[in-house]
Design a protein around this motif. Structure first.
Motif, PDB file in Angstrom:
ATOM      1  N   ARG A   1       0.855  -1.303   0.037  1.00  0.00           N
ATOM      2  CA  ARG A   1       0.005   0.044   0.044  1.00  0.00           C
ATOM      3  C   ARG A   1       0.850   1.457  -0.051  1.00  0.00           C
ATOM      4  O   ARG A   1       0.429   2.283  -0.598  1.00  0.00           O
ATOM      5  CB  ARG A   1      -0.843  -0.148   1.229  1.00  0.00           C
ATOM      6  N   GLU A   2       1.791   1.373   0.853  1.00  0.00           N
ATOM      7  CA  GLU A   2       2.668   2.322   0.684  1.00  0.00           C
ATOM      8  C   GLU A   2       3.391   2.478  -0.484  1.00  0.00           C
ATOM      9  O   GLU A   2       3.660   3.697  -1.150  1.00  0.00           O
ATOM     10  CB  GLU A   2       3.810   2.187   1.811  1.00  0.00           C
ATOM     11  N   ARG A   3       3.702   1.331  -1.240  1.00  0.00           N
ATOM     12  CA  ARG A   3       4.583   1.487  -2.536  1.00  0.00           C
ATOM     13  C   ARG A   3       3.522   2.051  -3.602  1.00  0.00           C
ATOM     14  O   ARG A   3       3.543   2.804  -4.529  1.00  0.00           O
ATOM     15  CB  ARG A   3       4.857   0.214  -3.043  1.00  0.00           C
ATOM     16  N   ILE A   4       2.154   1.834  -3.300  1.00  0.00           N
ATOM     17  CA  ILE A   4       1.241   2.282  -4.369  1.00  0.00           C
ATOM     18  C   ILE A   4       1.185   3.583  -4.033  1.00  0.00           C
ATOM     19  O   ILE A   4       0.728   4.537  -5.150  1.00  0.00           O
ATOM     20  CB  ILE A   4      -0.007   1.421  -4.085  1.00  0.00           C
TER      21      ILE A   4
ATOM     22  N   HIS B   1       1.589   6.865  -6.763  1.00  0.00           N
ATOM     23  CA  HIS B   1       0.457   7.668  -6.938  1.00  0.00           C
ATOM     24  C   HIS B   1       0.790   9.087  -6.649  1.00  0.00           C
ATOM     25  O   HIS B   1       0.583  10.068  -7.309  1.00  0.00           O
ATOM     26  CB  HIS B   1      -1.043   7.393  -6.021  1.00  0.00           C
ATOM     27  N   SER B   2       1.564   9.272  -5.667  1.00  0.00           N
ATOM     28  CA  SER B   2       1.979  10.567  -5.379  1.00  0.00           C
ATOM     29  C   SER B   2       3.137  10.865  -6.379  1.00  0.00           C
ATOM     30  O   SER B   2       3.049  12.311  -6.617  1.00  0.00           O
ATOM     31  CB  SER B   2       2.779  10.701  -3.796  1.00  0.00           C
ATOM     32  N   ARG B   3       3.609  10.134  -6.884  1.00  0.00           N
ATOM     33  CA  ARG B   3       4.719  10.552  -7.823  1.00  0.00           C
ATOM     34  C   ARG B   3       4.003  11.116  -9.261  1.00  0.00           C
ATOM     35  O   ARG B   3       4.383  11.871  -9.914  1.00  0.00           O
ATOM     36  CB  ARG B   3       5.766   9.475  -8.277  1.00  0.00           C
TER      37      ARG B   3
END
Length: 287
Positions: free
Chosen positions: A276-279, A283-285
């Motif tokens: 989830r953090e990777r996702i 998304h934030s990038r």
């Protein structure tokens, strides 16, 4: 004459004092075989016979006074026995009133003594007439026949004595055999009693051994029963230990499984969080 109990041995011993004796013959009754009270003694020497004739008359043998005389039938010429009207004695010349009642040669008058002095002692026999020779031969034959009869009687007595002795010996042997048989029977009875006692002792020992074996078997069975009870108790203890160990293992397994499951769940949650953090970073990038 002599005692009826006197033996030839006693007569020989009494008359041997006058000289050596050639032969002694005790006269027995032909029918009853009992002594007739007189005997014939034959000396080796004439002088000994004359000495016995002169000195032995009137002696006592076995408490009987004896009359000693000589045999004149074959030694005195023209001698006639008393049964034929001759002889020298007067003991049987008539009845009891004239017969002599004592033993021994009767005293003779001087004239009678002088008359018989020449023929009193034995002399060498002179030639005799033919009929006297015939009588002498007949007398010798009778004497030989009597001697043979006496010898046969003595031999028969000896045979009877031997038979009696053999019978007594056989009786003694039979008695000894009976005694030995009785002793053997007693010995057999003792052996039988001894064997019976030994058999009783043997049976008693066998009975004692059987009782001992029975007690030993009973004790062994008791020991076996106790051993089986102990084995059963030990098996129960082993079963309890196995169940306890299995329960302990089951608890440990359950704990391990829960721990593993919790660890897996934790890892899974961590993996989800990282994803989830990777996702989110992705998304934030993008923005």
């Amino acid at each position: 004459m002599q005692s009826y109990e006197t033996t030839e041995h006693k007569i020989k011993r009494e008359f041997e004092a006058y000289g050596p004796i050639k032969r002694v013959r005790l006269v027995h009754d032909k029918v009853t075989d009992k002594p007739r009270g007189y005997a014939f003694i034959e000396f080796h020497h004439t002088r000994d016979m004359k000495t016995a004739y002169k000195q032995a008359d009137g002696r006592k043998i076995d408490n009987r006074r004896v009359l000693v005389d000589v045999e004149r039938g074959r030694t005195v010429p023209n001698w006639r026995p008393r049964r034929l009207g001759g002889g020298m004695g007067s003991t049987r010349v008539g009845g009891d009133e004239v017969n002599q009642r004592y033993s021994g040669r009767e005293p003779l008058s001087i004239a009678a003594a002088a008359a018989v002095a020449k023929s009193e002692e034995p002399k060498i026999r002179e030639p005799v007439r033919v009929h006297e020779e015939r009588d002498l031969e007949k007398h010798d034959r009778d004497r030989d026949r009597d001697r043979d009869r006496d010898r046969d009687r003595d031999r028969e007595r000896d045979r009877d004595r031997d038979r009696d002795r053999d019978r007594d010996r056989d009786r003694d042997h039979d008695k000894d055999d009976r005694h030995r048989e009785r002793d053997r029977d007693r010995e057999r009875d003792r052996d039988r009693d001894r064997d019976r006692d030994r058999g009783r002792d043997r049976d008693r020992h066998h009975e004692r051994d059987r009782d001992r074996d029975r007690d030993r078997d009973r004790g062994g069975r008791d020991r076996d029963r106790g051993g089986r009870d102990r084995d059963r108790e030990r098996d129960r203890d082993h079963e309890k230990d196995r169940e306890r160990i299995e329960r302990s293992l089951d608890r440990d397994h359950e704990k391990d499984r829960e721990r593993i499951e919790r660890s897996i769940d934790r890892d899974r949650d961590l993996e989800k969080d990282r994803d989830r953090e990777r996702i989110e970073r992705s998304h934030s990038r993008e923005r």
